[in-house]
Design a protein around this motif. Structure first.
Motif, PDB file in Angstrom:
ATOM      1  N   LEU A 162       0.841  -1.192   0.000  1.00  0.00           N
ATOM      2  CA  LEU A 162       0.000   0.000   0.000  1.00  0.00           C
ATOM      3  C   LEU A 162       0.881   1.247   0.000  1.00  0.00           C
ATOM      4  O   LEU A 162       1.916   1.277   0.669  1.00  0.00           O
ATOM      5  N   PRO A 163       0.478   2.297  -0.717  1.00  0.00           N
ATOM      6  CA  PRO A 163       1.272   3.534  -0.692  1.00  0.00           C
ATOM      7  C   PRO A 163       1.239   4.165   0.697  1.00  0.00           C
ATOM      8  O   PRO A 163       0.261   4.049   1.438  1.00  0.00           O
ATOM      9  N   SER A 164       2.328   4.830   1.066  1.00  0.00           N
ATOM     10  CA  SER A 164       2.370   5.598   2.311  1.00  0.00           C
ATOM     11  C   SER A 164       3.347   6.735   2.130  1.00  0.00           C
ATOM     12  O   SER A 164       4.148   6.749   1.192  1.00  0.00           O
ATOM     13  N   GLU A 165       3.270   7.699   3.063  1.00  0.00           N
ATOM     14  CA  GLU A 165       4.142   8.865   2.948  1.00  0.00           C
ATOM     15  C   GLU A 165       5.609   8.499   3.155  1.00  0.00           C
ATOM     16  O   GLU A 165       6.508   9.202   2.685  1.00  0.00           O
ATOM     17  N   ALA A 166       5.882   7.379   3.834  1.00  0.00           N
ATOM     18  CA  ALA A 166       7.260   6.988   4.140  1.00  0.00           C
ATOM     19  C   ALA A 166       7.855   6.054   3.097  1.00  0.00           C
ATOM     20  O   ALA A 166       9.039   5.745   3.143  1.00  0.00           O
ATOM     21  N   GLY A 167       7.065   5.573   2.166  1.00  0.00           N
ATOM     22  CA  GLY A 167       7.507   4.599   1.181  1.00  0.00           C
ATOM     23  C   GLY A 167       6.318   3.751   0.785  1.00  0.00           C
ATOM     24  O   GLY A 167       5.348   4.248   0.230  1.00  0.00           O
ATOM     25  N   ARG A 168       6.380   2.446   1.088  1.00  0.00           N
ATOM     26  CA  ARG A 168       5.230   1.575   0.886  1.00  0.00           C
ATOM     27  C   ARG A 168       5.081   0.690   2.113  1.00  0.00           C
ATOM     28  O   ARG A 168       6.071   0.166   2.644  1.00  0.00           O
ATOM     29  N   VAL A 169       3.847   0.529   2.558  1.00  0.00           N
ATOM     30  CA  VAL A 169       3.558  -0.390   3.657  1.00  0.00           C
ATOM     31  C   VAL A 169       3.275  -1.757   3.050  1.00  0.00           C
ATOM     32  O   VAL A 169       2.446  -1.883   2.137  1.00  0.00           O
ATOM     33  N   GLU A 170       3.965  -2.769   3.551  1.00  0.00           N
ATOM     34  CA  GLU A 170       3.773  -4.130   3.040  1.00  0.00           C
ATOM     35  C   GLU A 170       3.192  -5.013   4.135  1.00  0.00           C
ATOM     36  O   GLU A 170       3.752  -5.146   5.219  1.00  0.00           O
ATOM     37  N   LEU A 171       2.038  -5.598   3.838  1.00  0.00           N
ATOM     38  CA  LEU A 171       1.407  -6.574   4.722  1.00  0.00           C
ATOM     39  C   LEU A 171       1.708  -7.963   4.175  1.00  0.00           C
ATOM     40  O   LEU A 171       1.613  -8.193   2.966  1.00  0.00           O
ATOM     41  N   GLN A 172       2.053  -8.895   5.056  1.00  0.00           N
ATOM     42  CA  GLN A 172       2.394 -10.246   4.633  1.00  0.00           C
ATOM     43  C   GLN A 172       1.588 -11.260   5.424  1.00  0.00           C
ATOM     44  O   GLN A 172       1.330 -11.075   6.614  1.00  0.00           O
ATOM     45  N   ALA A 173       1.194 -12.329   4.742  1.00  0.00           N
ATOM     46  CA  ALA A 173       0.482 -13.438   5.379  1.00  0.00           C
ATOM     47  C   ALA A 173       1.000 -14.739   4.793  1.00  0.00           C
ATOM     48  O   ALA A 173       1.410 -14.788   3.626  1.00  0.00           O
ATOM     49  N   PRO A 174       0.995 -15.833   5.577  1.00  0.00           N
ATOM     50  CA  PRO A 174       1.444 -17.124   5.049  1.00  0.00           C
ATOM     51  C   PRO A 174       0.579 -17.590   3.882  1.00  0.00           C
ATOM     52  O   PRO A 174      -0.562 -17.145   3.705  1.00  0.00           O
ATOM     53  N   LEU A 175       1.111 -18.492   3.093  1.00  0.00           N
ATOM     54  CA  LEU A 175       0.385 -18.994   1.924  1.00  0.00           C
ATOM     55  C   LEU A 175      -0.940 -19.645   2.305  1.00  0.00           C
ATOM     56  O   LEU A 175      -1.908 -19.596   1.536  1.00  0.00           O
ATOM     57  N   ASP A 176      -0.998 -20.257   3.482  1.00  0.00           N
ATOM     58  CA  ASP A 176      -2.216 -20.971   3.886  1.00  0.00           C
ATOM     59  C   ASP A 176      -3.076 -20.143   4.834  1.00  0.00           C
ATOM     60  O   ASP A 176      -3.901 -20.688   5.562  1.00  0.00           O
ATOM     61  N   HIS A 177      -2.902 -18.811   4.823  1.00  0.00           N
ATOM     62  CA  HIS A 177      -3.693 -17.960   5.710  1.00  0.00           C
ATOM     63  C   HIS A 177      -5.163 -18.002   5.287  1.00  0.00           C
ATOM     64  O   HIS A 177      -5.482 -18.265   4.137  1.00  0.00           O
ATOM     65  N   GLY A 178      -6.068 -17.708   6.236  1.00  0.00           N
ATOM     66  CA  GLY A 178      -7.511 -17.749   5.994  1.00  0.00           C
ATOM     67  C   GLY A 178      -7.912 -17.015   4.737  1.00  0.00           C
ATOM     68  O   GLY A 178      -7.575 -15.859   4.539  1.00  0.00           O
ATOM     69  N   GLU A 179      -8.642 -17.697   3.846  1.00  0.00           N
ATOM     70  CA  GLU A 179      -8.927 -17.155   2.529  1.00  0.00           C
ATOM     71  C   GLU A 179     -10.332 -16.591   2.432  1.00  0.00           C
ATOM     72  O   GLU A 179     -11.277 -17.078   3.031  1.00  0.00           O
ATOM     73  N   ASP A 180     -10.469 -15.545   1.608  1.00  0.00           N
ATOM     74  CA  ASP A 180     -11.766 -14.959   1.263  1.00  0.00           C
ATOM     75  C   ASP A 180     -12.340 -15.758   0.090  1.00  0.00           C
ATOM     76  O   ASP A 180     -11.628 -16.523  -0.565  1.00  0.00           O
ATOM     77  N   ASP A 181     -13.612 -15.576  -0.192  1.00  0.00           N
ATOM     78  CA  ASP A 181     -14.208 -16.297  -1.306  1.00  0.00           C
ATOM     79  C   ASP A 181     -13.942 -15.631  -2.645  1.00  0.00           C
ATOM     80  O   ASP A 181     -14.512 -16.016  -3.662  1.00  0.00           O
ATOM     81  N   ARG A 182     -13.084 -14.612  -2.676  1.00  0.00           N
ATOM     82  CA  ARG A 182     -12.752 -13.941  -3.935  1.00  0.00           C
ATOM     83  C   ARG A 182     -11.316 -14.279  -4.322  1.00  0.00           C
ATOM     84  O   ARG A 182     -10.368 -13.622  -3.892  1.00  0.00           O
TER      85      ARG A 182
END
Length: 565
Positions: A74-94
């Motif tokens: 995600l864009p931010s004033e300091a650079g980019r914010v990066e969120l990370q989750a494991p490959l098997d993290h809880g999935e949405d239906d999309r």
């Protein structure tokens, strides 16, 4: 399992396939580890219209390397914010995307599906650069990239290239920007050039097509830009960052001002659509108010913290300062919860759907016998120059309407200030209305260009000056409200309230001083508007003379031609 969050600060470089990487000496005083090779493969997800990409957001599922998993940047004033989750993290239906990631970009995605739009494969040579004491400070990556686009335009496009990346390990570490500059200089010296693309995905997809109907209507273009600005700041506002909340509130108010300024034109456009402009304006007002609560608390916290720091501790005690910090932090958390709830609600998504519909139909001809730009069927569309003039005239009409509202508010306020014996609170309330009108006028003026001799800058500057002065008054009003509220709680707890009284009187005096120059600043706005009006009349006279001169020349030429015959 939890979502991890980091701030990414990096520099990217384009480089030829056979260019050698910088030597270890080029990175001095940093010391380079031996390179490690990773084979990475990432699938990027987006909506069919690439809404995430258009707002500089990337969502991917990557395998290989040390950080395999789901990544949301995600864009931010300091650079980019990066969120990370494991490959098997809880999935949405999309598309199997983690539900938390979908929630983080819900304003951009709305209720639409997410699907793969590109694949990026990368053989990455990673070299960690360390300070002499062994602390890792920069990751230098030599990337050999191949991509395939799944987007419909152009479908199946395959690209290959090589690039270098230099990313700070810890952007908050002292000296970190200097280390990044050292690596950037080494890359440039080795023959690399600063990347022209913001991300690998952007390069894989290629240039994104713009709106097919851009330029059809000034109102449509203004609405589209305003809505885009709102959505640009939606992800940061959901995370309740100070800048994100503030910028989203500014954008929401700007969009509301545009709809209000061009309500006359939009009423005709929406006559046959299921859109209620008044209801849209009210929903935007409510949204701005929700954002405003947390923003006001953030401003007050900064303001009172700086003000208290200017007094000795025997005047504003440490206990008073701690009470301010604790109370305001708790209030900000509560207000932040309300922001998150509002932006995560169906009500907000419904509002966005209606705003997108408004952009779609704005500037169209409800008469089925006309074309989309309002040109009658079979008629020749206006030339580009004439179209630009029509656009400018429409924006100027919006300026005229907002100035009329500003003048009405200013006249009433100055009359009451002179005729009535008002308290400070009453004077502040009256001038707050003028500030809101000046702000709306400033937004309309901001859409004008200094073209064809129009005198725009003085009015823009005058509106900004009045808005700033009266904005300081309103910040003082809000600060005093919180001082009173927190002082009552301190008193109930048996604490001294002397320091609160000092801060309150300081804020009161600040407001009095700001209001003293109100009438002069308001008069400057009126004078600047008259200057703009005169420049408009002069521009019309010049166009008239030019048109008249051109016609006369043609007539004279015709007569001379006839005489020769």
């Amino acid at each position: 399992m939890t979502i991890s969050e980091t701030v990414e600060v990096e520099s990217k470089f384009e480089v030829d396939p056979d260019t050698p990487i910088p030597t270890a000496d080029a990175f001095a005083p940093l010391v380079a580890d031996e390179p490690v090779v990773h084979d990475l493969s990432a699938t990027y997800y987006d909506t069919v219209d690439l809404a995430l990409t258009r707002h500089k957001v990337t969502l991917r599922r990557r395998t290989g390397g040390d950080d395999a998993g789901w990544h949301l940047k995600l864009p931010s004033e300091a650079g980019r914010v990066e969120l990370q989750a494991p490959l098997d993290h809880g999935e949405d239906d999309r598309g199997g995307v983690p539900a938390e990631f979908v929630d983080a970009v819900a304003g951009l995605v709305r209720r639409r599906p997410l699907a793969p739009v590109a694949r990026v494969d990368n053989r990455r040579h990673v070299m960690v650069l360390r300070e002499p004491d062994g602390t890792a400070v920069v990751e230098f990556c030599d990337d050999h990239v191949s991509t395939e686009s799944f987007a419909p335009d152009p479908a199946g496009a395959v690209r290959e290239w090589r690039e270098w990346e230099a990313e700070l390990v810890d952007p908050s570490r002292p000296g970190a920007p200097g280390h990044l500059a050292t690596v950037a200089a080494a890359c440039t010296a080795a023959g690399a050039t600063t990347s022209s693309s913001s991300s690998k995905l952007a390069r894989a997809l290629g240039p994104l097509p713009g709106p097919a109907d851009k330029g059809v209507s000034a109102v449509k273009d203004a609405l589209r830009e305003d809505l885009h600005r709102v959505l640009d700041h939606d992800p940061a506002a959901r995370r309740v960052t100070m800048v994100g909340v503030h910028q989203m509130r500014v954008a929401v108010r700007g969009l509301r001002s545009t709809i209000s300024s061009f309500a006359k034109e939009l009423e005709a456009d929406t006559a046959h659509a299921d859109l209620d402009l008044a209801a849209l304006l009210e929903e935007l007002k409510v949204l701005a108010a929700v954002l405003g609560k947390v923003r006001d608390i953030q401003v007050v916290d900064e303001r009172l913290g700086a003000l208290a720091a200017g007094y000795p501790e025997d005047v504003v005690s440490p206990q008073t300062r701690q009470r301010l910090r604790t109370e305001l932090a708790a209030e900000e958390r509560r207000a932040g919860v309300r922001v998150t709830a509002a932006l995560g609600s169906d009500r907000y998504l419904d509002l966005l759907d209606r705003l997108h519909l408004l952009v779609e139909i704005a500037g169209t001809d409800p008469d089925p016998g006309g074309q989309r730009d309002g040109t009658p069927e079979g008629a020749t569309p206006a030339p580009a120059k004439e179209k630009r003039r029509e656009t400018e005239d429409m924006v100027l009409r919006g300026v005229d309407r907002q100035f009329a509202k500003f003048t009405k508010a200013r006249t009433r306020t100055e009359r009451d200030l002179e005729a009535l014996d008002l308290t400070l609170a009453q004077r502040e309330e009256l001038t707050h209305v003028v500030r809101k009108r000046a702000k709306a006028l400033r937004r309309n003026v901001g859409a004008l260009r200094e073209s064809d001799g129009l005198s725009v800058a003085p009015l823009r500057t005058a509106c900004q000056r009045l808005h700033t002065v009266l904005g300081d008054v309103q910040d003082s009003v809000t600060a005093r409200m919180w001082i009173r509220r927190i002082a009552k709680r301190a008193e109930s707890a048996g604490e001294s309230t002397f320091g609160f009284g000092v801060l309150f009187e300081h804020e009161r005096g600040s407001s009095e001083r700001a209001l003293a120059g109100f009438e002069n600043d308001a008069a400057t706005v009126t004078a600047a508007y008259r200057e703009l009006s005169e420049s408009r009349r002069a521009a019309r006279r010049r166009r008239g003379k030019k048109h008249s001169g051109g016609s006369s020349g043609k007539n004279r030429g015709g007569k001379r031609s006839g005489a020769k015959r």
